[in-house]
Scaffold this motif. Sequence first.
Motif, PDB file in Angstrom:
ATOM      1  N   LEU A 161       6.138   3.533  -9.212  1.00 37.76           N
ATOM      2  CA  LEU A 161       5.198   3.683 -10.328  1.00 37.76           C
ATOM      3  C   LEU A 161       3.733   3.513  -9.952  1.00 37.76           C
ATOM      4  CD1 LEU A 161       7.083   1.551 -13.003  1.00 37.76           C
ATOM      5  CD2 LEU A 161       6.899   4.051 -12.930  1.00 37.76           C
ATOM      6  N   MET A 162       3.439   2.805  -8.886  1.00 33.08           N
ATOM      7  CA  MET A 162       2.072   2.375  -8.618  1.00 33.08           C
ATOM      8  C   MET A 162       1.080   3.513  -8.430  1.00 33.08           C
ATOM      9  SD  MET A 162       2.536   0.685  -4.809  1.00 33.08           S
ATOM     10  CE  MET A 162       0.843   0.269  -4.504  1.00 33.08           C
ATOM     11  N   GLY A 163       1.515   4.665  -8.037  1.00 39.05           N
ATOM     12  CA  GLY A 163       0.604   5.772  -7.811  1.00 39.05           C
ATOM     13  C   GLY A 163       0.467   6.720  -8.970  1.00 39.05           C
ATOM     14  N   THR A 164       1.171   6.441 -10.079  1.00 40.81           N
ATOM     15  CA  THR A 164       1.091   7.326 -11.231  1.00 40.81           C
ATOM     16  C   THR A 164      -0.301   7.261 -11.831  1.00 40.81           C
ATOM     17  OG1 THR A 164       1.955   5.605 -12.691  1.00 40.81           O
ATOM     18  CG2 THR A 164       3.552   7.144 -11.784  1.00 40.81           C
ATOM     19  N   THR A 165      -0.684   8.351 -12.443  1.00 39.70           N
ATOM     20  CA  THR A 165      -1.993   8.406 -13.094  1.00 39.70           C
ATOM     21  C   THR A 165      -2.038   7.419 -14.236  1.00 39.70           C
ATOM     22  OG1 THR A 165      -2.123  10.724 -12.528  1.00 39.70           O
ATOM     23  CG2 THR A 165      -3.645   9.945 -14.210  1.00 39.70           C
ATOM     24  N   SER A 166      -3.124   6.663 -14.338  1.00 45.97           N
ATOM     25  CA  SER A 166      -3.240   5.708 -15.426  1.00 45.97           C
ATOM     26  C   SER A 166      -3.363   6.428 -16.755  1.00 45.97           C
ATOM     27  CB  SER A 166      -4.429   4.774 -15.215  1.00 45.97           C
ATOM     28  OG  SER A 166      -5.605   5.511 -15.105  1.00 45.97           O
ATOM     29  N   SER A 167      -2.842   5.780 -17.791  1.00 44.23           N
ATOM     30  CA  SER A 167      -2.880   6.410 -19.124  1.00 44.23           C
ATOM     31  C   SER A 167      -4.095   5.987 -19.912  1.00 44.23           C
ATOM     32  CB  SER A 167      -1.629   6.087 -19.903  1.00 44.23           C
ATOM     33  OG  SER A 167      -1.234   4.743 -19.729  1.00 44.23           O
ATOM     34  N   ALA A 193       0.854  -1.190   0.000  1.00 40.76           N
ATOM     35  CA  ALA A 193       0.000   0.000   0.000  1.00 40.76           C
ATOM     36  C   ALA A 193       0.889   1.238   0.000  1.00 40.76           C
ATOM     37  CB  ALA A 193      -0.911   0.026   1.224  1.00 40.76           C
ATOM     38  N   ALA A 194       0.523   2.212  -0.825  1.00 41.28           N
ATOM     39  CA  ALA A 194       1.233   3.483  -0.893  1.00 41.28           C
ATOM     40  C   ALA A 194       0.255   4.594  -0.531  1.00 41.28           C
ATOM     41  CB  ALA A 194       1.794   3.705  -2.293  1.00 41.28           C
ATOM     42  N   THR A 195       0.659   5.459   0.365  1.00 41.82           N
ATOM     43  CA  THR A 195      -0.197   6.551   0.820  1.00 41.82           C
ATOM     44  C   THR A 195       0.342   7.868   0.276  1.00 41.82           C
ATOM     45  OG1 THR A 195      -0.646   5.296   2.819  1.00 41.82           O
ATOM     46  CG2 THR A 195      -1.192   7.609   2.872  1.00 41.82           C
ATOM     47  N   TYR A 196      -0.571   8.698  -0.234  1.00 35.07           N
ATOM     48  CA  TYR A 196      -0.199   9.948  -0.898  1.00 35.07           C
ATOM     49  C   TYR A 196      -0.844  11.133  -0.193  1.00 35.07           C
ATOM     50  CZ  TYR A 196       1.269   6.684  -4.435  1.00 35.07           C
ATOM     51  OH  TYR A 196       1.891   5.643  -5.075  1.00 35.07           O
ATOM     52  N   GLY A 197      -0.077  12.200  -0.071  1.00 35.43           N
ATOM     53  CA  GLY A 197      -0.548  13.403   0.596  1.00 35.43           C
ATOM     54  C   GLY A 197      -1.460  14.243  -0.281  1.00 35.43           C
ATOM     55  N   VAL A 198      -2.186  15.129   0.357  1.00 38.74           N
ATOM     56  CA  VAL A 198      -3.108  16.026  -0.330  1.00 38.74           C
ATOM     57  C   VAL A 198      -2.373  16.866  -1.372  1.00 38.74           C
ATOM     58  CG1 VAL A 198      -4.632  18.026   0.003  1.00 38.74           C
ATOM     59  CG2 VAL A 198      -4.726  16.105   1.592  1.00 38.74           C
ATOM     60  N   GLY A 199      -1.162  17.318  -1.063  1.00 41.53           N
ATOM     61  CA  GLY A 199      -0.426  18.191  -1.963  1.00 41.53           C
ATOM     62  C   GLY A 199       0.176  17.507  -3.171  1.00 41.53           C
ATOM     63  N   PRO A 233      -1.032  13.999  -4.728  1.00 39.57           N
ATOM     64  CA  PRO A 233      -1.735  12.712  -4.710  1.00 39.57           C
ATOM     65  C   PRO A 233      -1.300  11.716  -5.792  1.00 39.57           C
ATOM     66  CG  PRO A 233      -3.155  14.422  -5.575  1.00 39.57           C
ATOM     67  CD  PRO A 233      -1.907  15.101  -5.094  1.00 39.57           C
ATOM     68  N   HIS A 234      -0.489  12.146  -6.756  1.00 41.38           N
ATOM     69  CA  HIS A 234      -0.012  11.233  -7.800  1.00 41.38           C
ATOM     70  C   HIS A 234       1.506  11.243  -7.897  1.00 41.38           C
ATOM     71  CE1 HIS A 234      -4.027  10.381  -9.330  1.00 41.38           C
ATOM     72  NE2 HIS A 234      -4.289  11.644  -9.092  1.00 41.38           N
ATOM     73  N   GLY A 235       2.167  11.785  -6.919  1.00 41.28           N
ATOM     74  CA  GLY A 235       3.625  11.880  -6.938  1.00 41.28           C
ATOM     75  C   GLY A 235       4.286  10.766  -6.165  1.00 41.28           C
ATOM     76  N   LYS A 236       5.263  11.123  -5.382  1.00 42.66           N
ATOM     77  CA  LYS A 236       5.994  10.159  -4.565  1.00 42.66           C
ATOM     78  C   LYS A 236       5.158   9.812  -3.331  1.00 42.66           C
ATOM     79  CE  LYS A 236      10.302   9.351  -2.279  1.00 42.66           C
ATOM     80  NZ  LYS A 236      11.671   9.652  -2.105  1.00 42.66           N
ATOM     81  N   ALA A 273      -4.713  12.009   0.985  1.00 42.98           N
ATOM     82  CA  ALA A 273      -5.841  12.087   0.063  1.00 42.98           C
ATOM     83  C   ALA A 273      -6.073  10.804  -0.705  1.00 42.98           C
ATOM     84  CB  ALA A 273      -5.616  13.214  -0.944  1.00 42.98           C
ATOM     85  N   ARG A 274      -5.078   9.922  -0.725  1.00 38.72           N
ATOM     86  CA  ARG A 274      -5.163   8.767  -1.633  1.00 38.72           C
ATOM     87  C   ARG A 274      -4.311   7.626  -1.099  1.00 38.72           C
ATOM     88  NH1 ARG A 274      -2.114   8.362  -6.931  1.00 38.72           N
ATOM     89  NH2 ARG A 274      -3.279   6.869  -8.160  1.00 38.72           N
ATOM     90  N   VAL A 275      -4.839   6.400  -1.229  1.00 36.58           N
ATOM     91  CA  VAL A 275      -4.089   5.187  -0.904  1.00 36.58           C
ATOM     92  C   VAL A 275      -4.261   4.239  -2.080  1.00 36.58           C
ATOM     93  CG1 VAL A 275      -3.809   3.234   0.666  1.00 36.58           C
ATOM     94  CG2 VAL A 275      -4.530   5.462   1.580  1.00 36.58           C
ATOM     95  N   VAL A 276      -3.138   3.776  -2.633  1.00 41.10           N
ATOM     96  CA  VAL A 276      -3.159   2.815  -3.735  1.00 41.10           C
ATOM     97  C   VAL A 276      -2.631   1.494  -3.202  1.00 41.10           C
ATOM     98  CG1 VAL A 276      -2.283   2.254  -6.034  1.00 41.10           C
ATOM     99  CG2 VAL A 276      -2.831   4.626  -5.460  1.00 41.10           C
ATOM    100  N   VAL A 277      -3.363   0.414  -3.479  1.00 45.68           N
ATOM    101  CA  VAL A 277      -2.957  -0.921  -3.031  1.00 45.68           C
ATOM    102  C   VAL A 277      -2.618  -1.749  -4.254  1.00 45.68           C
ATOM    103  CG1 VAL A 277      -3.665  -3.003  -1.786  1.00 45.68           C
ATOM    104  CG2 VAL A 277      -4.446  -0.752  -1.004  1.00 45.68           C
TER     105      VAL A 277
END
Length: 176
Positions: free
Chosen positions: A170-176, A33-39, A41-44, A90-94
């Motif tokens: 890569l897992m949190g990058t915006t899908s293409s 699981a990767a957790t992303y901050g509000v500032g 949400p698709h970065g590191k 703001a976001r959690v990607v599993v």
Amino acid sequence: MGTLSKGLRKVQVTLKWDPSPIGAPAIDLDIVAATYGVGDPHGKPAYLVHFGSRSPDGTITLNRDSRTGQGLGADEVMTLELDRLADGYARVVVGVVIQQRGRGLTFSDIRNTGVRILEGPVELANEDLAGVPEASAATVAEFTRDGSGAWQLRPAVRGFAADPAEFAELMGTTSS
């Protein structure tokens, strides 16, 4: 008009797979699981949770970790207490990644994969990894906060040809 939904509160992500045939090296899959901050949400990711770790605040934990796929039911279980995550997230990607150790495995080499997402007894999603046969890692879910701060689920199986370290980036990058 407001919504009556309070969003997701506490969910479990479970993973199962069949063990390797007798005499073949064990196959080890891991939930990440990767957790992303509000500032950003698709970065590191702000932080990662995987085998041998948990979130700094204890809201995301890996409760079961298998290195072989042997056993009944879920081989790996991760609990996400979304309602306890700080407002700064703001976001959690599993996702799921194959611990390859140079073997070149893809999901086509692994039988009977299954990922379930549950909130209590309610099944929110049930997927397998057959749709990404050439991948060695895949995202399986994205949890995001809506405008009211409630957490929502978007099941999202997306494959990657990446080792565990690459997948974490890569897992949190915006899908293409």
